[in-house]
Scaffold this motif. Sequence first.
Motif, PDB file in Angstrom:
ATOM      1  N   LEU A   1       0.826  -1.205   0.000  1.00  0.00           N
ATOM      2  CA  LEU A   1       0.000   0.000   0.000  1.00  0.00           C
ATOM      3  C   LEU A   1       0.861   1.257   0.000  1.00  0.00           C
ATOM      4  CD1 LEU A   1      -2.750   1.418   0.287  1.00  0.00           C
ATOM      5  CD2 LEU A   1      -2.540   1.140   2.765  1.00  0.00           C
ATOM      6  N   VAL A   2       1.906   1.264   0.838  1.00  0.00           N
ATOM      7  CA  VAL A   2       2.794   2.429   0.910  1.00  0.00           C
ATOM      8  C   VAL A   2       3.501   2.658  -0.423  1.00  0.00           C
ATOM      9  CG1 VAL A   2       4.915   3.311   1.956  1.00  0.00           C
ATOM     10  CG2 VAL A   2       3.132   2.326   3.406  1.00  0.00           C
ATOM     11  N   GLU A   3       3.965   1.564  -1.046  1.00  0.00           N
ATOM     12  CA  GLU A   3       4.656   1.701  -2.328  1.00  0.00           C
ATOM     13  C   GLU A   3       3.712   2.225  -3.407  1.00  0.00           C
ATOM     14  OE1 GLU A   3       6.326  -2.170  -2.930  1.00  0.00           O
ATOM     15  OE2 GLU A   3       8.185  -1.648  -1.872  1.00  0.00           O
ATOM     16  N   GLN A   4       2.469   1.782  -3.356  1.00  0.00           N
ATOM     17  CA  GLN A   4       1.470   2.293  -4.301  1.00  0.00           C
ATOM     18  C   GLN A   4       1.248   3.785  -4.078  1.00  0.00           C
ATOM     19  OE1 GLN A   4      -2.283   0.267  -4.147  1.00  0.00           O
ATOM     20  NE2 GLN A   4      -3.304   1.707  -5.484  1.00  0.00           N
ATOM     21  N   GLN A   5       1.177   4.195  -2.815  1.00  0.00           N
ATOM     22  CA  GLN A   5       0.998   5.608  -2.505  1.00  0.00           C
ATOM     23  C   GLN A   5       2.202   6.426  -2.950  1.00  0.00           C
ATOM     24  OE1 GLN A   5       0.271   5.218   1.705  1.00  0.00           O
ATOM     25  NE2 GLN A   5      -1.961   5.320   1.454  1.00  0.00           N
ATOM     26  N   LEU A   6       3.400   5.865  -2.784  1.00  0.00           N
ATOM     27  CA  LEU A   6       4.609   6.571  -3.225  1.00  0.00           C
ATOM     28  C   LEU A   6       4.601   6.779  -4.732  1.00  0.00           C
ATOM     29  CD1 LEU A   6       7.383   4.914  -1.009  1.00  0.00           C
ATOM     30  CD2 LEU A   6       6.569   7.277  -0.907  1.00  0.00           C
ATOM     31  N   ARG A   7       4.150   5.754  -5.478  1.00  0.00           N
ATOM     32  CA  ARG A   7       4.061   5.900  -6.933  1.00  0.00           C
ATOM     33  C   ARG A   7       3.066   6.994  -7.298  1.00  0.00           C
ATOM     34  NH1 ARG A   7       4.656   0.175  -6.718  1.00  0.00           N
ATOM     35  NH2 ARG A   7       2.401  -0.163  -6.745  1.00  0.00           N
ATOM     36  N   GLN A   8       1.953   7.037  -6.568  1.00  0.00           N
ATOM     37  CA  GLN A   8       0.957   8.072  -6.836  1.00  0.00           C
ATOM     38  C   GLN A   8       1.512   9.455  -6.526  1.00  0.00           C
ATOM     39  OE1 GLN A   8      -2.266   6.736  -4.364  1.00  0.00           O
ATOM     40  NE2 GLN A   8      -3.089   5.337  -5.913  1.00  0.00           N
ATOM     41  N   PHE A   9       2.253   9.573  -5.409  1.00  0.00           N
ATOM     42  CA  PHE A   9       2.853  10.856  -5.072  1.00  0.00           C
ATOM     43  C   PHE A   9       3.902  11.255  -6.108  1.00  0.00           C
ATOM     44  CE2 PHE A   9       1.492  10.170  -0.530  1.00  0.00           C
ATOM     45  CZ  PHE A   9       0.689  11.309  -0.471  1.00  0.00           C
TER      46      PHE A   9
ATOM     47  N   MET B   1      -1.926   6.027 -16.655  1.00  0.00           N
ATOM     48  CA  MET B   1      -2.173   4.966 -17.636  1.00  0.00           C
ATOM     49  C   MET B   1      -1.582   3.634 -17.190  1.00  0.00           C
ATOM     50  SD  MET B   1      -1.520   6.552 -21.427  1.00  0.00           S
ATOM     51  CE  MET B   1      -2.827   7.346 -22.350  1.00  0.00           C
ATOM     52  N   SER B   2      -2.241   2.560 -17.584  1.00  0.00           N
ATOM     53  CA  SER B   2      -1.695   1.221 -17.343  1.00  0.00           C
ATOM     54  C   SER B   2      -0.625   0.931 -18.397  1.00  0.00           C
ATOM     55  CB  SER B   2      -2.804   0.172 -17.450  1.00  0.00           C
ATOM     56  OG  SER B   2      -3.278   0.088 -18.793  1.00  0.00           O
ATOM     57  N   ASP B   3       0.142  -0.142 -18.180  1.00  0.00           N
ATOM     58  CA  ASP B   3       1.165  -0.531 -19.163  1.00  0.00           C
ATOM     59  C   ASP B   3       0.526  -0.783 -20.531  1.00  0.00           C
ATOM     60  OD1 ASP B   3       3.075  -0.364 -17.217  1.00  0.00           O
ATOM     61  OD2 ASP B   3       3.144  -2.510 -16.798  1.00  0.00           O
ATOM     62  N   ASP B   4      -0.624  -1.444 -20.544  1.00  0.00           N
ATOM     63  CA  ASP B   4      -1.305  -1.734 -21.816  1.00  0.00           C
ATOM     64  C   ASP B   4      -1.743  -0.452 -22.502  1.00  0.00           C
ATOM     65  OD1 ASP B   4      -0.979  -4.436 -21.485  1.00  0.00           O
ATOM     66  OD2 ASP B   4      -2.968  -4.781 -20.645  1.00  0.00           O
TER      67      ASP B   4
ATOM     68  N   HIS C   1       9.461   2.140 -22.014  1.00  0.00           N
ATOM     69  CA  HIS C   1       9.024   1.130 -21.051  1.00  0.00           C
ATOM     70  C   HIS C   1       9.184   1.760 -19.667  1.00  0.00           C
ATOM     71  CE1 HIS C   1       8.829  -1.913 -24.206  1.00  0.00           C
ATOM     72  NE2 HIS C   1      10.017  -1.495 -24.611  1.00  0.00           N
ATOM     73  N   LEU C   2       8.125   2.360 -19.185  1.00  0.00           N
ATOM     74  CA  LEU C   2       8.171   3.042 -17.891  1.00  0.00           C
ATOM     75  C   LEU C   2       8.355   2.010 -16.784  1.00  0.00           C
ATOM     76  CD1 LEU C   2       7.847   6.012 -16.932  1.00  0.00           C
ATOM     77  CD2 LEU C   2       5.486   5.442 -16.355  1.00  0.00           C
ATOM     78  N   PRO C   3       9.402   2.144 -15.953  1.00  0.00           N
ATOM     79  CA  PRO C   3       9.635   1.145 -14.892  1.00  0.00           C
ATOM     80  C   PRO C   3       8.551   1.201 -13.817  1.00  0.00           C
ATOM     81  CG  PRO C   3      11.131   3.005 -14.654  1.00  0.00           C
ATOM     82  CD  PRO C   3      10.425   3.196 -15.967  1.00  0.00           C
ATOM     83  N   ASP C   4       8.513   0.172 -12.984  1.00  0.00           N
ATOM     84  CA  ASP C   4       7.514   0.112 -11.916  1.00  0.00           C
ATOM     85  C   ASP C   4       7.675   1.260 -10.928  1.00  0.00           C
ATOM     86  OD1 ASP C   4       6.417  -2.173 -12.978  1.00  0.00           O
ATOM     87  OD2 ASP C   4       7.611  -3.530 -11.746  1.00  0.00           O
ATOM     88  N   GLU C   5       8.912   1.671 -10.703  1.00  0.00           N
ATOM     89  CA  GLU C   5       9.170   2.777  -9.774  1.00  0.00           C
ATOM     90  C   GLU C   5       9.944   3.871 -10.504  1.00  0.00           C
ATOM     91  OE1 GLU C   5      11.023   1.358  -6.239  1.00  0.00           O
ATOM     92  OE2 GLU C   5       9.514  -0.173  -5.869  1.00  0.00           O
ATOM     93  N   PRO C   6       9.272   4.611 -11.390  1.00  0.00           N
ATOM     94  CA  PRO C   6       9.959   5.633 -12.188  1.00  0.00           C
ATOM     95  C   PRO C   6      10.375   6.833 -11.352  1.00  0.00           C
ATOM     96  CG  PRO C   6       7.593   5.780 -12.519  1.00  0.00           C
ATOM     97  CD  PRO C   6       7.828   4.559 -11.679  1.00  0.00           C
ATOM     98  N   SER C   7      11.452   7.466 -11.783  1.00  0.00           N
ATOM     99  CA  SER C   7      11.882   8.708 -11.147  1.00  0.00           C
ATOM    100  C   SER C   7      10.999   9.846 -11.647  1.00  0.00           C
ATOM    101  CB  SER C   7      13.342   8.997 -11.502  1.00  0.00           C
ATOM    102  OG  SER C   7      13.453   9.244 -12.906  1.00  0.00           O
ATOM    103  N   THR C   8      11.113  10.988 -10.998  1.00  0.00           N
ATOM    104  CA  THR C   8      10.351  12.157 -11.449  1.00  0.00           C
ATOM    105  C   THR C   8      10.750  12.524 -12.880  1.00  0.00           C
ATOM    106  OG1 THR C   8      10.195  13.008  -9.192  1.00  0.00           O
ATOM    107  CG2 THR C   8       9.842  14.582 -10.968  1.00  0.00           C
ATOM    108  N   GLU C   9      12.052  12.428 -13.185  1.00  0.00           N
ATOM    109  CA  GLU C   9      12.528  12.744 -14.536  1.00  0.00           C
ATOM    110  C   GLU C   9      11.891  11.817 -15.567  1.00  0.00           C
ATOM    111  OE1 GLU C   9      16.782  13.431 -16.883  1.00  0.00           O
ATOM    112  OE2 GLU C   9      16.637  11.903 -15.318  1.00  0.00           O
TER     113      GLU C   9
END
Length: 328
Positions: A90-98, A127-130, A163-171
């Motif tokens: 849950l925290v990792e999902q929230q971090l991705r959203q932030f 967007m989803s990967d698809d 190919h956007l990674p699962d944990e992309p950077s802001t850049e």
Amino acid sequence: MAGVNELYPIGDVARRTGLSVSAIRFYADAGVVTPTEHTDGGFRRYDVHAIARLEVVRTLRELGAGLDDIRDVLSSKKTLAELAAAHLELVEQQLRQFGARRAVLRTIVRQHTTTEQVSLMHKLVSMSDDDRDRLITEFWDFVTEGLDIDPGYVERLRNQRPHLPDEPSTEQLEAWIELADLVRDEDFRTAMRDYYHRAFNNEKGRLMATPEMVARAERQRTLYLEARAAQQAGVPADSPQARDIAERTAAARAEMIAAMTGEHDVEKMRRSMVDYDPSKMVEVRAKMTGLPLSVRYLTLVATINGTPRPDPEKAAAVQKWMAAALRR
């Protein structure tokens, strides 16, 4: 030192656990951690075991756990590791959203963004990967439609995708926002399509797209990467290693020209490399209408994928290094 069997009034428990008295009462009434004893006067007392459980409750609440999950942990229905794993996700999902929100906000600050564009940006980063793959596929379908060249080369073009990674950077998120906006822009799509059709819908272009020429081009790319690695590692331009790389590059380029024109002249290619002039290359690129757009697309894709980005200045430094190697 207090004894294990000693009982503490709720005020002492509050000081020991960092919880408020009202919170301790709430957890007692909710059946999470009940008092060890109720006195005749209605006072609640807790032993050290109950205090330890309250400290666990406080920690889990700070980590975002709900009362039901906490009850399950305290009653051994769910292990602490299982609860931690669920909340970590849950925290990792929230971090991705932030991270996505941060990218949108940074883009808004940097650009003159309209309300409509803000909504679009949020949709793009969500967007989803698809969905992302479908957007890029539609772009290349449009760009390559009617391109009369070897199908294998068309596939190479279409494989130039992010190919956007699962944990992309802001850049990476900012690059994706820009890229997604570009491939949806009708002017950009049309300009890219015109560029590739001008470059390949002719005899020379069709020849360059054949498997044989693609293999030759790949050979040159491999030699360039070898030269770049040596140059960046500080190998002197007047060393035998530099000369060997430059000579092999000249030979490969001469073979490419021979396959196109029938003229095989390695010495002429050497002279061309020795006389390398970065300013002339800038002029050549400027005349290649549409090339800057293609480079921008590839730069954004490289940023998103975390791979080296096109860098004309570094490429020029490598060419100068090989020119110097051939002069010695």
